[in-house]
Scaffold this motif. Structure first.
Motif, PDB file in Angstrom:
ATOM      1  N   GLU A   1       0.813  -1.219   0.000  1.00 27.20           N
ATOM      2  CA  GLU A   1       0.000   0.000   0.000  1.00 27.20           C
ATOM      3  C   GLU A   1       0.843   1.263   0.000  1.00 27.20           C
ATOM      4  O   GLU A   1       0.319   2.356  -0.228  1.00 27.20           O
ATOM      5  N   SER A   2       2.132   1.140   0.247  1.00 24.92           N
ATOM      6  CA  SER A   2       2.986   2.336   0.217  1.00 24.92           C
ATOM      7  C   SER A   2       3.253   2.762  -1.217  1.00 24.92           C
ATOM      8  O   SER A   2       3.760   3.849  -1.478  1.00 24.92           O
ATOM      9  N   LEU A   3       2.908   1.904  -2.165  1.00 29.23           N
ATOM     10  CA  LEU A   3       3.065   2.219  -3.581  1.00 29.23           C
ATOM     11  C   LEU A   3       1.808   2.977  -4.028  1.00 29.23           C
ATOM     12  O   LEU A   3       0.703   2.458  -3.923  1.00 29.23           O
ATOM     13  N   LEU A   4       1.993   4.212  -4.477  1.00 30.42           N
ATOM     14  CA  LEU A   4       0.832   4.992  -4.934  1.00 30.42           C
ATOM     15  C   LEU A   4       0.386   4.418  -6.262  1.00 30.42           C
ATOM     16  O   LEU A   4       1.145   4.379  -7.211  1.00 30.42           O
TER      17      LEU A   4
ATOM     18  N   SER B   1      -3.493  -4.457  -9.681  1.00 26.63           N
ATOM     19  CA  SER B   1      -3.872  -5.776 -10.198  1.00 26.63           C
ATOM     20  C   SER B   1      -2.872  -6.332 -11.207  1.00 26.63           C
ATOM     21  O   SER B   1      -2.859  -7.530 -11.456  1.00 26.63           O
ATOM     22  N   SER B   2      -2.061  -5.473 -11.821  1.00 23.62           N
ATOM     23  CA  SER B   2      -1.174  -5.946 -12.894  1.00 23.62           C
ATOM     24  C   SER B   2       0.294  -5.983 -12.502  1.00 23.62           C
ATOM     25  O   SER B   2       1.033  -6.869 -12.942  1.00 23.62           O
ATOM     26  N   ALA B   3       0.751  -5.000 -11.735  1.00 19.53           N
ATOM     27  CA  ALA B   3       2.179  -4.924 -11.418  1.00 19.53           C
ATOM     28  C   ALA B   3       2.607  -6.170 -10.659  1.00 19.53           C
ATOM     29  O   ALA B   3       1.886  -6.673  -9.792  1.00 19.53           O
TER      30      ALA B   3
ATOM     31  N   ALA C   1      13.642  -1.116  -9.511  1.00 16.30           N
ATOM     32  CA  ALA C   1      14.645  -0.525  -8.606  1.00 16.30           C
ATOM     33  C   ALA C   1      14.479   0.982  -8.413  1.00 16.30           C
ATOM     34  O   ALA C   1      15.447   1.738  -8.463  1.00 16.30           O
ATOM     35  N   LEU C   2      13.222   1.387  -8.162  1.00 13.70           N
ATOM     36  CA  LEU C   2      13.015   2.780  -7.779  1.00 13.70           C
ATOM     37  C   LEU C   2      13.367   2.931  -6.301  1.00 13.70           C
ATOM     38  O   LEU C   2      13.264   1.975  -5.529  1.00 13.70           O
ATOM     39  N   ALA C   3      13.747   4.172  -5.919  1.00 14.44           N
ATOM     40  CA  ALA C   3      14.059   4.402  -4.500  1.00 14.44           C
ATOM     41  C   ALA C   3      12.860   4.034  -3.641  1.00 14.44           C
ATOM     42  O   ALA C   3      13.005   3.473  -2.557  1.00 14.44           O
ATOM     43  N   ALA C   4      11.649   4.357  -4.163  1.00 15.94           N
ATOM     44  CA  ALA C   4      10.434   4.060  -3.400  1.00 15.94           C
ATOM     45  C   ALA C   4       9.928   2.650  -3.682  1.00 15.94           C
ATOM     46  O   ALA C   4       8.750   2.350  -3.475  1.00 15.94           O
ATOM     47  N   GLY C   5      10.782   1.788  -4.160  1.00 17.67           N
ATOM     48  CA  GLY C   5      10.396   0.414  -4.502  1.00 17.67           C
ATOM     49  C   GLY C   5       9.708  -0.262  -3.326  1.00 17.67           C
ATOM     50  O   GLY C   5      10.350  -0.681  -2.361  1.00 17.67           O
ATOM     51  N   ALA C   6       8.379  -0.356  -3.432  1.00 19.42           N
ATOM     52  CA  ALA C   6       7.575  -0.766  -2.289  1.00 19.42           C
ATOM     53  C   ALA C   6       7.982  -2.140  -1.769  1.00 19.42           C
ATOM     54  O   ALA C   6       8.037  -2.381  -0.565  1.00 19.42           O
TER      55      ALA C   6
HETATM   56  C1  FAD Z   1       1.615   5.889 -12.094  1.00 21.20           C
HETATM   57  C2  FAD Z   1       2.724   5.040 -11.501  1.00 21.20           C
HETATM   58  C3  FAD Z   1       3.077   5.188 -10.163  1.00 21.20           C
HETATM   59  C4  FAD Z   1       4.114   4.437  -9.615  1.00 21.20           C
HETATM   60  N1  FAD Z   1       4.453   4.591  -8.266  1.00 21.20           N
HETATM   61  C5  FAD Z   1       5.392   3.778  -7.730  1.00 21.20           C
HETATM   62  C6  FAD Z   1       5.724   3.839  -6.332  1.00 21.20           C
HETATM   63  O1  FAD Z   1       5.200   4.663  -5.589  1.00 21.20           O
HETATM   64  N2  FAD Z   1       6.617   2.948  -5.832  1.00 21.20           N
HETATM   65  C7  FAD Z   1       7.188   2.013  -6.638  1.00 21.20           C
HETATM   66  O2  FAD Z   1       7.940   1.178  -6.171  1.00 21.20           O
HETATM   67  N3  FAD Z   1       6.929   1.983  -7.940  1.00 21.20           N
HETATM   68  C8  FAD Z   1       6.053   2.824  -8.509  1.00 21.20           C
HETATM   69  N4  FAD Z   1       5.784   2.751  -9.846  1.00 21.20           N
HETATM   70  C9  FAD Z   1       6.565   1.882 -10.676  1.00 21.20           C
HETATM   71  C10 FAD Z   1       6.243   0.470 -10.304  1.00 21.20           C
HETATM   72  O3  FAD Z   1       7.406  -0.017  -9.654  1.00 21.20           O
HETATM   73  C11 FAD Z   1       5.997  -0.344 -11.479  1.00 21.20           C
HETATM   74  O4  FAD Z   1       4.965   0.205 -12.276  1.00 21.20           O
HETATM   75  C12 FAD Z   1       5.645  -1.775 -11.140  1.00 21.20           C
HETATM   76  O5  FAD Z   1       5.983  -2.197  -9.865  1.00 21.20           O
HETATM   77  C13 FAD Z   1       6.428  -2.595 -12.128  1.00 21.20           C
HETATM   78  O6  FAD Z   1       5.908  -3.893 -12.134  1.00 21.20           O
HETATM   79  P1  FAD Z   1       5.512  -4.561 -13.502  1.00 21.20           P
HETATM   80  O7  FAD Z   1       5.283  -5.989 -13.213  1.00 21.20           O
HETATM   81  O8  FAD Z   1       4.396  -3.821 -14.161  1.00 21.20           O
HETATM   82  O9  FAD Z   1       6.873  -4.391 -14.318  1.00 21.20           O
HETATM   83  P2  FAD Z   1       7.089  -4.170 -15.865  1.00 21.20           P
HETATM   84  O10 FAD Z   1       6.627  -2.818 -16.269  1.00 21.20           O
HETATM   85  O11 FAD Z   1       6.567  -5.334 -16.612  1.00 21.20           O
HETATM   86  O12 FAD Z   1       8.685  -4.237 -15.899  1.00 21.20           O
HETATM   87  C14 FAD Z   1       9.459  -3.281 -15.216  1.00 21.20           C
HETATM   88  C15 FAD Z   1      10.949  -3.615 -15.415  1.00 21.20           C
HETATM   89  O13 FAD Z   1      11.259  -4.823 -14.740  1.00 21.20           O
HETATM   90  C16 FAD Z   1      11.755  -5.801 -15.665  1.00 21.20           C
HETATM   91  N5  FAD Z   1      11.220  -7.068 -15.200  1.00 21.20           N
HETATM   92  C17 FAD Z   1       9.932  -7.387 -14.998  1.00 21.20           C
HETATM   93  N6  FAD Z   1       9.823  -8.616 -14.463  1.00 21.20           N
HETATM   94  C18 FAD Z   1      11.078  -9.092 -14.340  1.00 21.20           C
HETATM   95  C19 FAD Z   1      11.642 -10.317 -13.858  1.00 21.20           C
HETATM   96  N7  FAD Z   1      10.885 -11.312 -13.358  1.00 21.20           N
HETATM   97  N8  FAD Z   1      12.994 -10.472 -13.902  1.00 21.20           N
HETATM   98  C20 FAD Z   1      13.795  -9.473 -14.375  1.00 21.20           C
HETATM   99  N9  FAD Z   1      13.320  -8.301 -14.825  1.00 21.20           N
HETATM  100  C21 FAD Z   1      11.979  -8.112 -14.810  1.00 21.20           C
HETATM  101  C22 FAD Z   1      11.261  -5.352 -17.018  1.00 21.20           C
HETATM  102  O14 FAD Z   1      12.075  -5.837 -18.067  1.00 21.20           O
HETATM  103  C23 FAD Z   1      11.345  -3.851 -16.873  1.00 21.20           C
HETATM  104  O15 FAD Z   1      12.658  -3.398 -17.037  1.00 21.20           O
HETATM  105  C24 FAD Z   1       4.784   3.505 -10.419  1.00 21.20           C
HETATM  106  C25 FAD Z   1       4.432   3.349 -11.779  1.00 21.20           C
HETATM  107  C26 FAD Z   1       3.415   4.112 -12.318  1.00 21.20           C
HETATM  108  C27 FAD Z   1       3.065   3.933 -13.778  1.00 21.20           C
END
Ligand code: FAD
Length: 267
Positions: free
Chosen positions: A94-97, A104-106, A115-120
């Motif tokens: 829930e710390s991820l906005l 549902s998808s991430a 690897a964002l600084a805020a990586g939840a």
């Molecule tokens: C509007 C918005 C707000 C956000 N706010 C936050 C926040 O507050 N905190 C935060 O942490 N993040 C935030 N994010 C980013 C968030 O981290 C990602 O959107 C999400 O967690 C990525 O997950 P995903 O499965 O959709 O990854 P994808 O978009 O599918 O992939 C992201 C990256 O990871 C790689 N990858 C994916 N799966 C694997 C795997 N199994 N092994 C190796 N590499 C892989 C991909 O190649 C790509 O480089 C935000 C994003 C958006 C769009």
């Protein structure tokens, strides 16, 4: 957004079909990949086609979370005997906005690999000493703690072709009491700092700082530290940074305050 340089989005049936490179990368939920231009990419390989079980109880009582487990599924793990740390999973998620679409998808793997600084989920893994199982390019496997795999903003130890297969939580940390603090400059703002912590059954105290630092910073003590010991350990963290979501000195100061709240909560 459209990614016009892509010529393929593949659905692998097995590990042999992955065939990744610097320009053909894993697709998790796509929430980050499709959120900004990716002009260096020519292909995506959709890991969700591999049909991994989102999470499984391990034989040793630990928890194995597939990299493709969504954030939503991670928060649906039911209360389980011995897994006292589960509330930290939901607090971290829930710390991820996010909108419900990201929720549902991430995926867990995508969040850590981004690897964002805020990586939840980086803070979750850091506090619980979770390990990544990484499929290596040579067909083998390597394991590394989440906190060691994230080196800086947008930088991990993953090399092109490597895939996170799972995130492994050992039974000891899963049985720990946990605590969580997050602060932002505005009610719905991105995190200024996030503190995740655990106290093991043997008294050991582990605290992970993310959000305000460029990489996860873990401090650990064999027992509950004194207030000044914990403040000193947080004070020597070298990676505070300044951006629109907070100044480095504010992030450090507020982390010391929140760290003390956690210390008292886990006392
Ligand atoms: C509007 C918005 C707000 C956000 N706010 C936050 C926040 O507050 N905190 C935060 O942490 N993040 C935030 N994010 C980013 C968030 O981290 C990602 O959107 C999400 O967690 C990525 O997950 P995903 O499965 O959709 O990854 P994808 O978009 O599918 O992939 C992201 C990256 O990871 C790689 N990858 C994916 N799966 C694997 C795997 N199994 N092994 C190796 N590499 C892989 C991909 O190649 C790509 O480089 C935000 C994003 C958006 C769009």
């Amino acid at each position: 957004m459209d990614l016009p340089t892509l010529t393929e989005v593949r659905l692998p049936a097995s590990r042999a079909d992955l065939a990744l490179s610097a320009t053909v990368v894993p697709l998790g939920g796509g929430t980050w990949l499709y959120s900004e231009p990716q002009d260096h990419l020519t292909g995506l390989v959709d890991l969700t086609a591999l049909g991994w079980t989102p999470w499984e109880r391990r034989e040793d009582g630990g928890l194995s979370v597939a990299a493709t487990c969504t954030i939503a599924d991670l928060t649906r793990i039911p209360p389980t005997a011995g897994w006292r740390a589960l509330p930290l999973f939901r607090q971290s998620a829930e710390s991820l906005l996010q909108s419900f679409k990201i929720w549902s998808s991430a995926t867990v793997g995508g969040n850590i690999a981004t690897a964002l600084a805020a990586g939840a989920l980086i803070g979750l893994g850091g506090a619980l000493d979770a390990e990544l199982v990484v499929w290596t390019v040579d067909g083998g496997e390597r394991r590394q703690r989440v906190a060691d795999a994230v080196l800086a903003q947008r930088t991990t130890t993953l090399v092109p072709g490597e895939v996170i297969r799972s995130i492994e939580f050992a039974p000891g940390p899963l049985a720990a009491r946990t605590a969580f603090r997050r602060i932002a400059l505005s009610p719905l703002g991105r995190a200024g700092t996030v503190l995740t912590a655990r106290r093991d059954e043997d008294g050991a105290f582990v605290l992970c700082v993310t959000g305000g630092t460029t990489r996860p910073e873990v401090v650990r003590f064999p027992d509950l530290p004194a207030a000044d010991e914990l403040a000193a350990a947080i004070g020597v963290i070298p990676t505070w940074f300044t951006d629109a979501h907070g100044a480095a000195d504010w992030r450090e100061a507020v982390s010391r305050l929140l760290g003390e709240e956690i210390r008292q909560e886990l006392a």
